[in-house]
Design a protein around this motif. Structure first.
Motif, PDB file in Angstrom:
ATOM      1  N   ILE A  81      -7.316   5.191  -4.008  1.00  0.00           N
ATOM      2  CA  ILE A  81      -6.774   4.604  -2.873  1.00  0.00           C
ATOM      3  C   ILE A  81      -6.599   5.522  -1.446  1.00  0.00           C
ATOM      4  O   ILE A  81      -5.736   6.421  -1.616  1.00  0.00           O
ATOM      5  CB  ILE A  81      -5.420   3.625  -3.253  1.00  0.00           C
TER       6      ILE A  81
ATOM      7  N   THR B 181      -5.847   5.727   2.094  1.00  0.00           N
ATOM      8  CA  THR B 181      -5.137   4.610   3.182  1.00  0.00           C
ATOM      9  C   THR B 181      -4.421   5.405   4.186  1.00  0.00           C
ATOM     10  O   THR B 181      -4.188   5.008   5.281  1.00  0.00           O
ATOM     11  CB  THR B 181      -4.475   3.644   2.772  1.00  0.00           C
TER      12      THR B 181
ATOM     13  N   THR C 118      -0.421   1.944   2.887  1.00  0.00           N
ATOM     14  CA  THR C 118      -1.113   0.960   1.933  1.00  0.00           C
ATOM     15  C   THR C 118      -0.421  -0.445   1.939  1.00  0.00           C
ATOM     16  O   THR C 118       0.594  -0.629   2.015  1.00  0.00           O
ATOM     17  CB  THR C 118      -0.844   1.616   0.532  1.00  0.00           C
ATOM     18  N   LEU C 119      -1.411  -1.448   2.008  1.00  0.00           N
ATOM     19  CA  LEU C 119      -1.038  -2.694   2.093  1.00  0.00           C
ATOM     20  C   LEU C 119      -1.577  -3.514   0.590  1.00  0.00           C
ATOM     21  O   LEU C 119      -2.510  -3.042   0.194  1.00  0.00           O
ATOM     22  CB  LEU C 119      -1.583  -3.629   2.960  1.00  0.00           C
ATOM     23  N   VAL C 120      -0.892  -4.396   0.100  1.00  0.00           N
ATOM     24  CA  VAL C 120      -1.117  -5.211  -1.016  1.00  0.00           C
ATOM     25  C   VAL C 120      -1.269  -6.509  -0.499  1.00  0.00           C
ATOM     26  O   VAL C 120      -0.372  -7.193   0.024  1.00  0.00           O
ATOM     27  CB  VAL C 120      -0.399  -4.888  -2.357  1.00  0.00           C
ATOM     28  N   SER C 121      -2.269  -7.510  -0.223  1.00  0.00           N
ATOM     29  CA  SER C 121      -2.673  -8.573   0.014  1.00  0.00           C
ATOM     30  C   SER C 121      -3.236  -9.569  -0.900  1.00  0.00           C
ATOM     31  O   SER C 121      -3.811  -9.080  -2.079  1.00  0.00           O
ATOM     32  CB  SER C 121      -3.363  -8.743   1.220  1.00  0.00           C
TER      33      SER C 121
ATOM     34  N   GLN D  48     -10.956   0.126   0.454  1.00  0.00           N
ATOM     35  CA  GLN D  48     -10.595  -1.253   0.202  1.00  0.00           C
ATOM     36  C   GLN D  48     -10.846  -1.946  -1.158  1.00  0.00           C
ATOM     37  O   GLN D  48     -12.014  -1.727  -1.744  1.00  0.00           O
ATOM     38  CB  GLN D  48     -11.228  -2.134   1.250  1.00  0.00           C
TER      39      GLN D  48
ATOM     40  N   ASN E  77     -13.322  -0.849  -5.515  1.00  0.00           N
ATOM     41  CA  ASN E  77     -12.703  -0.201  -4.822  1.00  0.00           C
ATOM     42  C   ASN E  77     -13.671   0.452  -3.950  1.00  0.00           C
ATOM     43  O   ASN E  77     -14.296   1.484  -4.292  1.00  0.00           O
ATOM     44  CB  ASN E  77     -11.588   0.840  -5.134  1.00  0.00           C
TER      45      ASN E  77
ATOM     46  N   LEU F 199      -6.583  -9.858  -5.291  1.00  0.00           N
ATOM     47  CA  LEU F 199      -5.694  -9.141  -5.111  1.00  0.00           C
ATOM     48  C   LEU F 199      -6.254  -7.891  -4.277  1.00  0.00           C
ATOM     49  O   LEU F 199      -7.426  -7.375  -4.651  1.00  0.00           O
ATOM     50  CB  LEU F 199      -4.774  -8.279  -6.310  1.00  0.00           C
TER      51      LEU F 199
ATOM     52  N   ILE G 178      -6.170  -4.207  -2.028  1.00  0.00           N
ATOM     53  CA  ILE G 178      -5.197  -2.978  -1.692  1.00  0.00           C
ATOM     54  C   ILE G 178      -6.215  -2.384  -0.564  1.00  0.00           C
ATOM     55  O   ILE G 178      -7.369  -1.915  -0.672  1.00  0.00           O
ATOM     56  CB  ILE G 178      -4.976  -2.201  -2.862  1.00  0.00           C
ATOM     57  N   ASP G 179      -5.384  -2.185   0.862  1.00  0.00           N
ATOM     58  CA  ASP G 179      -6.282  -1.679   1.696  1.00  0.00           C
ATOM     59  C   ASP G 179      -5.295  -1.068   2.657  1.00  0.00           C
ATOM     60  O   ASP G 179      -4.235  -0.910   2.468  1.00  0.00           O
ATOM     61  CB  ASP G 179      -7.338  -2.773   2.484  1.00  0.00           C
TER      62      ASP G 179
END
Length: 171
Positions: free
Chosen positions: A50, A52, A59-62, A86, A124, A144, A146-147
């Motif tokens: 990851i 970022t 780091t965002l979790v969306s 991403q 990823n 899910l 992660i970016d």
């Protein structure tokens, strides 16, 4: 529908085949894994890089909800994130398609590849990897994601149009 000039083959998603574009996220026997929680869980450890932190990123979790696409599908746009990776993992046990091209100034249509991510697999994308927007197949699918977030947003998403009708996905 215009006559397709090139149909993109759909390849199985494997860690080796996808390595030039990023990481495959899956609980495979090749991943480092070990038992935790008094033997009631298996941890598949450090499955993706990851990335970022560039230019003050975080780091965002969306969650993304993708609508299924109609096929045949013209591959008309690609995007990339020059400041971070991403990751996408489907939250339901369903397959999805992953269309990618190596980093560079613009995606080379001859280098674009398509992978079928099976239930239990995620991807990823490495920083700068060109990719098509989400390709859910048969039903709306939650992912899910992660970016990267941070001061350079929304400048962390380059979108490029490809020649309409030149490249097609057929199921």
């Amino acid at each position: 529908m215009p006559q397709p000039r090139h149909t993109l083959p759909i390849e199985p998603l494997t860690a080796e085949a996808f390595r030039p574009f990023g990481d495959v996220i899956e609980a495979s026997d090749t991943a480092q894994h070990f038992t935790i929680n008094d033997g009631f869980a298996e941890r598949y450890h450090d499955l993706a890089h990851i990335d970022t932190a560039a230019e003050g990123g975080s780091t965002l979790v969306s969650l993304f909800r993708a609508k299924p696409r109609a096929f045949p599908l013209s591959v008309a746009t690609m995007e990339r994130h020059p400041l971070g990776s991403q990751a996408f993992v489907a939250l339901a046990p369903v397959p999805f398609l992953v269309v990618v091209a190596p980093p560079g100034a613009a995606p080379d249509p001859q280098a674009i590849r398509c992978f079928l991510a099976q239930a239990g697999q995620g991807v990823n994308y490495a920083r700068g990897t060109w990719h098509h927007p989400l390709l859910a197949l048969d039903a709306p699918t939650d992912f899910l994601v992660i970016d990267r977030g941070g001061p350079a947003e929304p400048g962390n998403c380059d979108v490029i149009a490809l020649e309409e009708g030149a490249l097609w996905l057929v199921r």
